[in-house]
Design an enzyme around this catalytic site. Structure first.
Site, PDB file in Angstrom:
ATOM      1  N   ASP A 269     -39.812 -50.761  59.602  1.00 11.86           N
ATOM      2  CA  ASP A 269     -38.557 -51.061  60.280  1.00 11.86           C
ATOM      3  C   ASP A 269     -38.143 -52.487  59.942  1.00 11.86           C
ATOM      4  OD1 ASP A 269     -40.428 -52.400  61.869  1.00 11.86           O
ATOM      5  OD2 ASP A 269     -39.569 -51.759  63.774  1.00 11.86           O
TER       6      ASP A 269
ATOM      7  N   TYR B 100     -37.042 -56.526  59.773  1.00 11.79           N
ATOM      8  CA  TYR B 100     -37.530 -57.770  60.364  1.00 11.79           C
ATOM      9  C   TYR B 100     -36.821 -57.994  61.698  1.00 11.79           C
ATOM     10  CZ  TYR B 100     -39.333 -58.853  55.669  1.00 11.79           C
ATOM     11  OH  TYR B 100     -39.990 -58.829  54.464  1.00 11.79           O
TER      12      TYR B 100
ATOM     13  N   PHE C 286     -38.121 -55.153  53.183  1.00 11.56           N
ATOM     14  CA  PHE C 286     -38.856 -56.327  52.691  1.00 11.56           C
ATOM     15  C   PHE C 286     -37.959 -57.502  52.299  1.00 11.56           C
ATOM     16  CE2 PHE C 286     -41.888 -52.839  51.948  1.00 11.56           C
ATOM     17  CZ  PHE C 286     -43.000 -53.339  52.615  1.00 11.56           C
TER      18      PHE C 286
ATOM     19  N   HIS D 252     -50.861 -52.071  52.560  1.00  5.74           N
ATOM     20  CA  HIS D 252     -49.627 -52.803  52.874  1.00  5.74           C
ATOM     21  C   HIS D 252     -49.772 -54.251  52.399  1.00  5.74           C
ATOM     22  CE1 HIS D 252     -46.361 -54.552  55.284  1.00  5.74           C
ATOM     23  NE2 HIS D 252     -45.874 -53.327  55.324  1.00  5.74           N
TER      24      HIS D 252
END
Length: 222
Positions: free
Chosen positions: A64, A66, A77, A186
């Site tokens: 989801d 920031y 990202f 991740h």
């Protein structure tokens, strides 16, 4: 929030009219009217605006947006200039430097990737300030799963980069043998040293694209 001005408009037309999406839209409108929500409303679907269905060659799936001010702008990202890249993006840049020799930039805006066919898709497209995961299970996942399913139907090969356990859960939606699935840990500081660094996903992506007569991605962020 809806006009995309490319082929996604037609592909998602029926989805926008479904009951779950209408309920999601009501929820989101109320959230924007009563709380601080990111990204700003006009940016929620930016990943689809920047990268048409036809042009999509690579998918990088996030969870989801920031949740801090001035960061999210609708691309997974990515953060707007001049915001300092968050830790996960810094680790992505480190892997790019190690894998392809890319210089590490001072900012974190990834629109250059999006304009080359890298769909920077979050599974959930909105979030309340300082509350990660606050808009999970409201309907966004149905919508973004459908996007992945549409991409799975493409005749042209697509590379799906699935980083972390959450993204890896989407592998079941990708059944077309023409596509390439690359999985890794991740890039967050908590897990990057346990399987993200040295994954070589960027070079592997370009090798696959070239092998399939597609233009490779220029991963260097200027």
């Amino acid at each position: 929030m809806r006009k995309l001005n490319n082929d996604w408009d037609e592909l998602l037309k029926d989805e926008f009219n479904k009951e779950y999406y209408q309920n999601l839209r009501k929820f989101i409108v109320n959230e924007y009217n009563t709380k601080t929500i990111y990204p700003k409303a006009d940016d929620v679907l930016n990943c689809l605006r920047y990268t048409s269905y036809h042009d999509t060659k690579v998918v990088i799936l996030g969870q989801d947006p920031y949740h801090n001010p001035h960061q999210a702008h609708g691309l997974s990202f990515s953060v707007l200039k001049p915001v300092v890249p968050p830790p996960s993006l810094k680790n992505i840049y480190k892997e790019l430097n190690s894998d392809l020799g890319c210089q590490i930039p001072s900012h974190g805006e990834l629109t250059k990737w999006a304009k080359q066919g890298v769909l920077l898709l979050n599974a959930v497209l909105t979030v309340e300030e300082n509350k990660p995961g606050s808009h999970a299970n409201k309907g966004w996942e149905i919508f973004t799963d459908h996007i992945i399913e549409l991409l799975n139907q493409k005749n042209e090969p697509v590379v799906f980069l699935l980083w972390g356990n959450y993204a890896k859960q989407k592998e079941k939606l990708i059944t077309n043998p023409k596509h390439l699935i690359l999985k890794a840990a991740h890039p967050s500081p908590f897990s990057a040293y346990h399987g993200f660094f040295d994954c070589h996903h960027f070079s592997k992506t370009n090798e696959f694209l070239i092998k399939n007569n597609l233009t490779p991605i220029d991963w260097q962020i200027d």
